[in-house]
Write a protein that holds these residues in place. Structure first.
Motif, PDB file in Angstrom:
ATOM      1  N   UNK A   1       0.825  -1.211   0.000  1.00 50.56           N
ATOM      2  CA  UNK A   1       0.000   0.000   0.000  1.00 50.56           C
ATOM      3  C   UNK A   1       0.860   1.262   0.000  1.00 50.56           C
ATOM      4  N   UNK A   2       2.046   1.204   0.581  1.00 46.85           N
ATOM      5  CA  UNK A   2       2.953   2.342   0.516  1.00 46.85           C
ATOM      6  C   UNK A   2       3.394   2.592  -0.926  1.00 46.85           C
ATOM      7  N   UNK A   3       3.595   1.520  -1.682  1.00 47.55           N
ATOM      8  CA  UNK A   3       3.960   1.676  -3.094  1.00 47.55           C
ATOM      9  C   UNK A   3       2.792   2.243  -3.899  1.00 47.55           C
ATOM     10  N   UNK A   4       1.572   1.866  -3.552  1.00 46.45           N
ATOM     11  CA  UNK A   4       0.403   2.463  -4.209  1.00 46.45           C
ATOM     12  C   UNK A   4       0.377   3.966  -3.945  1.00 46.45           C
ATOM     13  N   UNK A   5       0.644   4.356  -2.702  1.00 43.81           N
ATOM     14  CA  UNK A   5       0.676   5.781  -2.349  1.00 43.81           C
ATOM     15  C   UNK A   5       1.736   6.520  -3.171  1.00 43.81           C
ATOM     16  N   UNK A   6       2.903   5.926  -3.326  1.00 42.67           N
ATOM     17  CA  UNK A   6       3.970   6.556  -4.116  1.00 42.67           C
ATOM     18  C   UNK A   6       3.561   6.696  -5.583  1.00 42.67           C
ATOM     19  N   UNK A   7       2.872   5.701  -6.112  1.00 45.48           N
ATOM     20  CA  UNK A   7       2.430   5.772  -7.497  1.00 45.48           C
ATOM     21  C   UNK A   7       1.410   6.884  -7.679  1.00 45.48           C
ATOM     22  N   UNK A   8       0.487   7.029  -6.737  1.00 49.61           N
ATOM     23  CA  UNK A   8      -0.499   8.110  -6.820  1.00 49.61           C
ATOM     24  C   UNK A   8       0.163   9.472  -6.690  1.00 49.61           C
ATOM     25  N   UNK A   9       1.234   9.550  -5.918  1.00 50.42           N
ATOM     26  CA  UNK A   9       1.971  10.808  -5.818  1.00 50.42           C
ATOM     27  C   UNK A   9       2.655  11.142  -7.139  1.00 50.42           C
ATOM     28  N   UNK A  10       3.126  10.109  -7.841  1.00 50.95           N
ATOM     29  CA  UNK A  10       3.754  10.302  -9.150  1.00 50.95           C
ATOM     30  C   UNK A  10       2.740  10.737 -10.191  1.00 50.95           C
ATOM     31  N   UNK A  11       1.552  10.148 -10.116  1.00 49.94           N
ATOM     32  CA  UNK A  11       0.513  10.434 -11.114  1.00 49.94           C
ATOM     33  C   UNK A  11      -0.833  10.570 -10.412  1.00 49.94           C
ATOM     34  N   UNK A  12      -1.131  11.736  -9.851  1.00 47.42           N
ATOM     35  CA  UNK A  12      -2.344  11.906  -9.042  1.00 47.42           C
ATOM     36  C   UNK A  12      -3.645  11.784  -9.822  1.00 47.42           C
ATOM     37  N   UNK A  13      -3.602  11.852 -11.164  1.00 49.65           N
ATOM     38  CA  UNK A  13      -4.832  11.723 -11.934  1.00 49.65           C
ATOM     39  C   UNK A  13      -5.296  10.278 -12.079  1.00 49.65           C
ATOM     40  N   UNK A  14      -4.461   9.323 -11.673  1.00 47.17           N
ATOM     41  CA  UNK A  14      -4.906   7.930 -11.641  1.00 47.17           C
ATOM     42  C   UNK A  14      -5.945   7.753 -10.540  1.00 47.17           C
ATOM     43  N   UNK A  15      -6.952   6.943 -10.786  1.00 47.77           N
ATOM     44  CA  UNK A  15      -7.862   6.573  -9.707  1.00 47.77           C
ATOM     45  C   UNK A  15      -7.140   5.614  -8.766  1.00 47.77           C
ATOM     46  N   UNK A  16      -7.570   5.572  -7.522  1.00 44.49           N
ATOM     47  CA  UNK A  16      -6.938   4.640  -6.578  1.00 44.49           C
ATOM     48  C   UNK A  16      -7.122   3.199  -7.051  1.00 44.49           C
TER      49      UNK A  16
ATOM     50  N   UNK B   1      -0.105  -1.431  -9.587  1.00 45.59           N
ATOM     51  CA  UNK B   1       0.933  -1.872  -8.652  1.00 45.59           C
ATOM     52  C   UNK B   1       0.875  -3.382  -8.461  1.00 45.59           C
ATOM     53  N   UNK B   2      -0.326  -3.952  -8.395  1.00 42.30           N
ATOM     54  CA  UNK B   2      -0.454  -5.394  -8.244  1.00 42.30           C
ATOM     55  C   UNK B   2       0.048  -6.126  -9.492  1.00 42.30           C
ATOM     56  N   UNK B   3      -0.041  -5.505 -10.637  1.00 39.90           N
ATOM     57  CA  UNK B   3       0.347  -6.145 -11.884  1.00 39.90           C
ATOM     58  C   UNK B   3       1.830  -5.963 -12.195  1.00 39.90           C
ATOM     59  N   UNK B   4       2.343  -4.733 -11.998  1.00 39.08           N
ATOM     60  CA  UNK B   4       3.697  -4.400 -12.444  1.00 39.08           C
ATOM     61  C   UNK B   4       4.653  -4.056 -11.302  1.00 39.08           C
ATOM     62  N   UNK B   5       4.145  -3.897 -10.097  1.00 38.78           N
ATOM     63  CA  UNK B   5       5.011  -3.483  -9.003  1.00 38.78           C
ATOM     64  C   UNK B   5       5.615  -2.115  -9.282  1.00 38.78           C
ATOM     65  N   UNK B   6       6.873  -1.948  -8.900  1.00 40.36           N
ATOM     66  CA  UNK B   6       7.520  -0.646  -9.064  1.00 40.36           C
ATOM     67  C   UNK B   6       7.756  -0.281 -10.527  1.00 40.36           C
ATOM     68  N   UNK B   7       7.621  -1.233 -11.446  1.00 39.55           N
ATOM     69  CA  UNK B   7       7.697  -0.898 -12.873  1.00 39.55           C
ATOM     70  C   UNK B   7       6.589   0.067 -13.274  1.00 39.55           C
TER      71      UNK B   7
END
Length: 507
Positions: A402-417, A424-430
């Motif tokens: 969930x911390x990685x999900x938070x980081x991804x949303x910070x990178x791209x805030x227009x993504x829906x949660x 993140x579940x599919x690609x991880x940090x990729x």
């Protein structure tokens, strides 16, 4: 052009083939893998989606296999936490079947055989008061709860292929094996590329038959010593229905025929039920669930759930062939799930290695065993390395999703949660690299539905060998359960116009 002689040519792009390709490429070997269809398009995308020791295998005294699988469970949970994550299982006690003391003994062994560190231990559960008992019939009052893991099986295969390619392996989908012959100290291997409609000849020191259900038919085209050994094709089928319960635990049910089935929360709004064990004698390309298997799964689950399950409730189904080593056991459920490696090397040259059986959980150990067996025929290799190496996108702690999900949303805030969580579940940090140039939703590209945008499709075409909507919806993602035929058609049209021309590989 200088003729390349590969150290290894692998036929088959399932989990075993891709796992071997990754391990070998990481040890400095030159590797070529060919797959006639798409990666994970056979057995490796038709599993029960579990990384587990195989609790019921203890009844058949498969202690080595269970111990190895439990250890691998810890390794995969550590190094692929985006696609492998914990799952608790409820085992209701059925008074007419295995006695309570036997189940306790099996679960005690299961807890202690594999050096469990990351997962909680077994406990008892009162189904009369626990929410897991609400959907069960009232005669199931007592149960046990234990740990295993779920996995995105096709993603595991593809990530192994992706890592292999990054390490220098050549991965070719849509490329069928035609024939091979030994010429002096090398294999001359004929392939057919369905995209370019042309044949190619490549050369290799070693040839590996990792074709799973197609192993015997491929062997029929190869020069090899006849030993009378064959695979036993056992069909496993699953059904998908709308969610039968609201919690996040799974069920394991005992049946009066000695088998077990699972009921697993699946893709947020569904329940996956399986599997069957049926001997199969047809063409592996034509495998599908039978009416008898549908009836078996519905009735077996209906023995436990208060709500009856009927064929009309099924929203999807899939079947796969387990290519087991034929050990002569009468019942399909009792045939060994362990892998068997058979080496054919006349005059100690040009070896052919054929892989029988195996489980998705133990693919990494299988790859190590393959390279150890082939060591006398290969150039000096680096030491085994995959036990301590993250799979692509898995470089975060198992409890850090969930911390990685938070980081991804910070990178791209227009993504829906919801979309960020799926990515993140599919690609991880990729996923962060995939999204790094997305300034806002206007830059996402076309929206094909259900959170699938052009930027993700382009990535899958460019990096993950996706060439059709089926590749993306059923093996790269799990969105096929949601897409309509019209949405699927639009996605296919986009892929056709955006797929690159196939590169001609070195010969």
């Amino acid at each position: 052009m200088k003729t390349i002689v590969f150290d290894l040519v692998i036929i088959g792009g399932g989990i075993n083939g891709c796992g071997i390709a990754r391990d070998a490429a990481g040890r400095g070997l030159s590797v070529f893998l060919c797959e006639k269809n798409d990666l994970a398009s056979g057995t490796s995308s038709a599993s029960t989606k579990l990384i587990h020791g195989g609790l019921r295998y203890l009844e058949y005294y498969e202690f080595r296999l269970v111990k190895e699988a439990l250890r691998e469970r810890e390794i995969l949970l550590t190094h692929a936490p985006h696609i492998v994550w914990p799952l608790r299982f409820i085992l209701p006690h059925h008074k007419g079947l295995r006695p309570s003391w036997l189940i306790r003994l099996g679960l005690f062994l299961y807890d202690h055989m594999g050096h469990r560190k990351l997962l909680p231990p077994t406990s008892t559960v009162n189904l009369a008061t626990d929410e897991a008992g609400i959907v069960l019939k009232k005669n199931y009052r007592k149960g046990f709860e234990y740990s295993d893991c779920r996995v995105l099986d096709s993603r595991l295969t593809i990530l192994n292929a992706l890592d292999a390619a990054d390490l220098g392996a050549e991965i070719h989908t849509g490329t069928s094996f035609v024939s091979a012959k030994r010429v002096e100290d090398t294999w001359h291997i004929e392939l057919f590329n369905s995209n370019r409609k042309e044949k190619q000849i490549i050369r290799s020191k070693v040839l590996i038959n990792a074709t799973g259900p197609w192993l015997d038919s491929v062997l029929d085209t190869l020069p090899h010593s006849e030993n009378g050994e064959h695979i036993r094709m056992v069909k496993g089928s699953h059904i998908v229905v709308k969610s039968l319960f609201n919690h996040d635990r799974a069920y394991i049910f005992q049946n009066d025929d000695g088998r077990i089935i699972f009921a697993i929360p699946y893709e947020d709004r569904f329940t996956l039920i399986g599997t069957t064990d049926v001997d199969y004698h047809g063409n592996p390309d034509d495998v599908e669930i039978s009416p008898e298997e549908i009836r078996y799964l519905c009735e077996s689950a209906g023995e436990y759930f208060t709500t009856p399950i009927t064929p009309e409730d099924i929203v999807s189904s899939f079947s796969g062939i387990r290519p087991l080593f034929d050990d002569g056991r009468n019942e399909a459920k009792a045939a060994t799930r362990d892998y068997v490696l058979k080496l054919d090397a006349p005059d100690n040259r040009t070896p052919l290695l054929s892989i029988y059986g195996g489980k998705i959980t133990t693919y990494r150990k299988l790859a190590e065993s393959v390279l150890k067996k082939l060591e006398p025929f290969l150039p000096p290799m680096k030491q085994p390395w995959t036990a301590t190496a993250d799979l692509p996108g898995g470089n975060f702690p198992p409890d850090g999703f969930m911390e990685e999900v938070r980081k991804l949303l910070a990178t791209c805030p227009d993504l829906s949660r919801e979309t960020a969580t799926r990515l993140m579940r599919t690609y991880g940090t990729l996923a962060k690299n995939m999204c790094r140039n997305l300034a806002n939703e206007a830059t996402f590209g076309p929206h094909f539905g259900h959170g699938l945008y052009g930027f993700e499709v382009d990535y899958l075409i460019d990096r993950e060998w996706a060439r059709s909507a089926e590749d993306i919806l059923w093996r790269r993602t799990r969105l096929g359960l949601l897409f309509s035929p019209a949405e699927t058609k639009l996605l296919d049209e986009y892929i056709r116009t955006h797929s690159p021309k196939e590169e001609i590989y070195a010969t």
